[in-house]
Design a protein around this motif. Structure first.
Motif, PDB file in Angstrom:
ATOM      1  N   ILE A  19      26.764 -10.329  -7.864  1.00  0.00           N
ATOM      2  CA  ILE A  19      25.531  -9.730  -6.721  1.00  0.00           C
ATOM      3  C   ILE A  19      24.425 -10.448  -7.597  1.00  0.00           C
ATOM      4  O   ILE A  19      24.069 -10.248  -8.862  1.00  0.00           O
ATOM      5  CB  ILE A  19      25.441  -8.067  -6.766  1.00  0.00           C
ATOM      6  N   VAL A  20      23.600 -11.150  -6.680  1.00  0.00           N
ATOM      7  CA  VAL A  20      22.203 -11.552  -6.784  1.00  0.00           C
ATOM      8  C   VAL A  20      21.495 -10.984  -5.981  1.00  0.00           C
ATOM      9  O   VAL A  20      21.380 -11.139  -4.707  1.00  0.00           O
ATOM     10  CB  VAL A  20      22.404 -13.100  -6.755  1.00  0.00           C
ATOM     11  N   ALA A  21      20.503 -10.049  -6.557  1.00  0.00           N
ATOM     12  CA  ALA A  21      19.837  -9.074  -5.670  1.00  0.00           C
ATOM     13  C   ALA A  21      18.249  -9.348  -6.035  1.00  0.00           C
ATOM     14  O   ALA A  21      18.015  -9.660  -6.957  1.00  0.00           O
ATOM     15  CB  ALA A  21      20.142  -7.776  -5.808  1.00  0.00           C
ATOM     16  N   HIS A  22      17.411  -9.179  -4.959  1.00  0.00           N
ATOM     17  CA  HIS A  22      15.999  -9.161  -5.362  1.00  0.00           C
ATOM     18  C   HIS A  22      15.410  -8.063  -4.847  1.00  0.00           C
ATOM     19  O   HIS A  22      15.794  -7.384  -3.490  1.00  0.00           O
ATOM     20  CB  HIS A  22      15.339 -10.289  -4.452  1.00  0.00           C
ATOM     21  N   LEU A  71      19.776  -8.937 -11.177  1.00  0.00           N
ATOM     22  CA  LEU A  71      18.660  -8.107 -10.517  1.00  0.00           C
ATOM     23  C   LEU A  71      17.376  -8.665 -10.767  1.00  0.00           C
ATOM     24  O   LEU A  71      16.677  -8.529 -12.026  1.00  0.00           O
ATOM     25  CB  LEU A  71      18.957  -6.541 -11.046  1.00  0.00           C
ATOM     26  N   VAL A  72      16.789  -9.190  -9.882  1.00  0.00           N
ATOM     27  CA  VAL A  72      15.661  -9.987  -9.882  1.00  0.00           C
ATOM     28  C   VAL A  72      14.690  -9.299  -9.167  1.00  0.00           C
ATOM     29  O   VAL A  72      14.459  -8.840  -7.970  1.00  0.00           O
ATOM     30  CB  VAL A  72      15.734 -11.475  -9.282  1.00  0.00           C
ATOM     31  N   ALA A  73      13.304  -8.912 -10.138  1.00  0.00           N
ATOM     32  CA  ALA A  73      12.155  -8.317  -9.713  1.00  0.00           C
ATOM     33  C   ALA A  73      12.509  -6.897  -8.919  1.00  0.00           C
ATOM     34  O   ALA A  73      12.403  -6.779  -7.911  1.00  0.00           O
ATOM     35  CB  ALA A  73      11.607  -9.324  -8.881  1.00  0.00           C
ATOM     36  N   PRO A  74      13.365  -6.048  -9.666  1.00  0.00           N
ATOM     37  CA  PRO A  74      13.588  -4.770  -8.927  1.00  0.00           C
ATOM     38  C   PRO A  74      12.475  -4.222  -8.389  1.00  0.00           C
ATOM     39  O   PRO A  74      11.368  -4.196  -9.363  1.00  0.00           O
ATOM     40  CB  PRO A  74      14.547  -4.139  -9.857  1.00  0.00           C
ATOM     41  N   ALA A  75      12.326  -3.445  -7.416  1.00  0.00           N
ATOM     42  CA  ALA A  75      11.331  -2.424  -7.056  1.00  0.00           C
ATOM     43  C   ALA A  75      11.498  -1.143  -7.524  1.00  0.00           C
ATOM     44  O   ALA A  75      12.498  -0.723  -8.080  1.00  0.00           O
ATOM     45  CB  ALA A  75      11.371  -2.325  -5.468  1.00  0.00           C
ATOM     46  N   VAL A 107      15.767  -9.631 -14.304  1.00  0.00           N
ATOM     47  CA  VAL A 107      14.695 -10.542 -14.535  1.00  0.00           C
ATOM     48  C   VAL A 107      13.544 -10.120 -13.715  1.00  0.00           C
ATOM     49  O   VAL A 107      13.456  -9.677 -12.659  1.00  0.00           O
ATOM     50  CB  VAL A 107      15.047 -11.869 -13.657  1.00  0.00           C
ATOM     51  N   ALA A 108      12.636 -10.036 -14.780  1.00  0.00           N
ATOM     52  CA  ALA A 108      11.272  -9.205 -14.311  1.00  0.00           C
ATOM     53  C   ALA A 108      10.097 -10.142 -14.704  1.00  0.00           C
ATOM     54  O   ALA A 108      10.167 -11.246 -15.416  1.00  0.00           O
ATOM     55  CB  ALA A 108      11.006  -7.962 -15.024  1.00  0.00           C
ATOM     56  N   SER A 109       8.824  -9.758 -14.459  1.00  0.00           N
ATOM     57  CA  SER A 109       7.526 -10.131 -14.582  1.00  0.00           C
ATOM     58  C   SER A 109       6.576  -9.429 -14.960  1.00  0.00           C
ATOM     59  O   SER A 109       6.705  -8.218 -14.795  1.00  0.00           O
ATOM     60  CB  SER A 109       7.107 -10.717 -13.028  1.00  0.00           C
ATOM     61  N   HIS A 124       6.252 -11.447  -7.919  1.00  0.00           N
ATOM     62  CA  HIS A 124       7.262 -10.759  -7.446  1.00  0.00           C
ATOM     63  C   HIS A 124       8.530 -11.667  -7.536  1.00  0.00           C
ATOM     64  O   HIS A 124       9.644 -11.326  -6.934  1.00  0.00           O
ATOM     65  CB  HIS A 124       7.065 -10.042  -6.212  1.00  0.00           C
ATOM     66  N   ILE A 125       8.396 -12.622  -7.913  1.00  0.00           N
ATOM     67  CA  ILE A 125       9.530 -13.939  -8.175  1.00  0.00           C
ATOM     68  C   ILE A 125      10.051 -14.060  -6.778  1.00  0.00           C
ATOM     69  O   ILE A 125      10.999 -13.825  -6.540  1.00  0.00           O
ATOM     70  CB  ILE A 125      10.571 -13.524  -9.160  1.00  0.00           C
ATOM     71  N   ASN A 126       8.946 -14.421  -5.745  1.00  0.00           N
ATOM     72  CA  ASN A 126       9.361 -14.527  -4.508  1.00  0.00           C
ATOM     73  C   ASN A 126       8.473 -16.026  -4.053  1.00  0.00           C
ATOM     74  O   ASN A 126       8.178 -16.441  -4.780  1.00  0.00           O
ATOM     75  CB  ASN A 126       9.086 -13.549  -3.771  1.00  0.00           C
TER      76      ASN A 126
END
Length: 189
Positions: free
Chosen positions: A62-65, A88-92, A115-117, A147-149
């Motif tokens: 799974i690749v999620a944002h 899990l990229v930039a989870p809310a 993966v966070a910022s 937000h890695i978007n």
């Protein structure tokens, strides 16, 4: 055959988003669609991921944002035996949706990376680190990456793809770590 489930966040991921770019790079990918991209409903979004799990065989990644990460974590908690890995990229932040007591804070049953910022408006880095630890996930801090978007410059994202391939074991770990380190210091996406 392995399958990669692409799980966008609120409002989906448009054609310029890195998740859409990932889909074009990976023939084994399947986008998980939501009935209502504008309403963050954890149980409905998780159910859609579960349906996608059931429709695909083999190992599932799974690749999620963003909010999609929360739905992916919930699905992994409930159906983790089917999931081989999660990116899990930039989870809310679950607290932004009143879900801090609902989202599992236990170790996920699969290898995972968060993966966070440092300047993500949806999740402060200290909270991302705390959730990564609770989930037993490796934390990859991209520095000031928003937000890695798309609005923070993440369309085509080769370094993200290298992180994903490392999660899958497709590239040597040291290579992915070098690439992630380079991304931090080069300011290159």
């Amino acid at each position: 055959m392995d399958t990669t489930l692409i799980v966008p966040g609120l409002h989906g991921s448009g054609s310029d988003h890195w998740q859409s770019w990932f889909e074009r790079q990976m023939p084994d990918s399947v986008r998980v669609e939501q009935n209502d991209w504008g309403t963050p409903d954890l149980s409905l979004w998780s159910a859609q991921i579960h349906h996608a799990l059931n429709r695909n065989s083999g190992r599932i990644y799974i690749v999620a944002h963003s909010f999609g990460c929360l739905a992916a974590v919930q699905t992994a908690h409930d159906h983790g035996q089917r999931i081989a890995g999660l990116m899990l990229v930039a989870p809310a932040d679950p607290a932004r949706f009143g879900l801090q007591n609902v989202i599992t804070n236990g170790v996920l049953g699969a290898h995972s990376v968060v993966v966070a910022s440092t300047n993500d408006p949806w999740m402060p880095i200290d909270r991302a680190a705390a959730w990564a630890e609770a989930w037993g996930s490796e934390l990859i801090n991209l520095g000031a990456a928003g937000h890695i978007n798309v609005s923070s410059g993440y369309g085509a994202w080769p370094r993200g793809l290298a992180i994903y391939r490392s999660l899958r074991g497709d590239v040597p770990r040291s290579f992915a770590q070098r690439r992630a380190h380079d991304a931090l210091h080069a300011g290159d996406f």
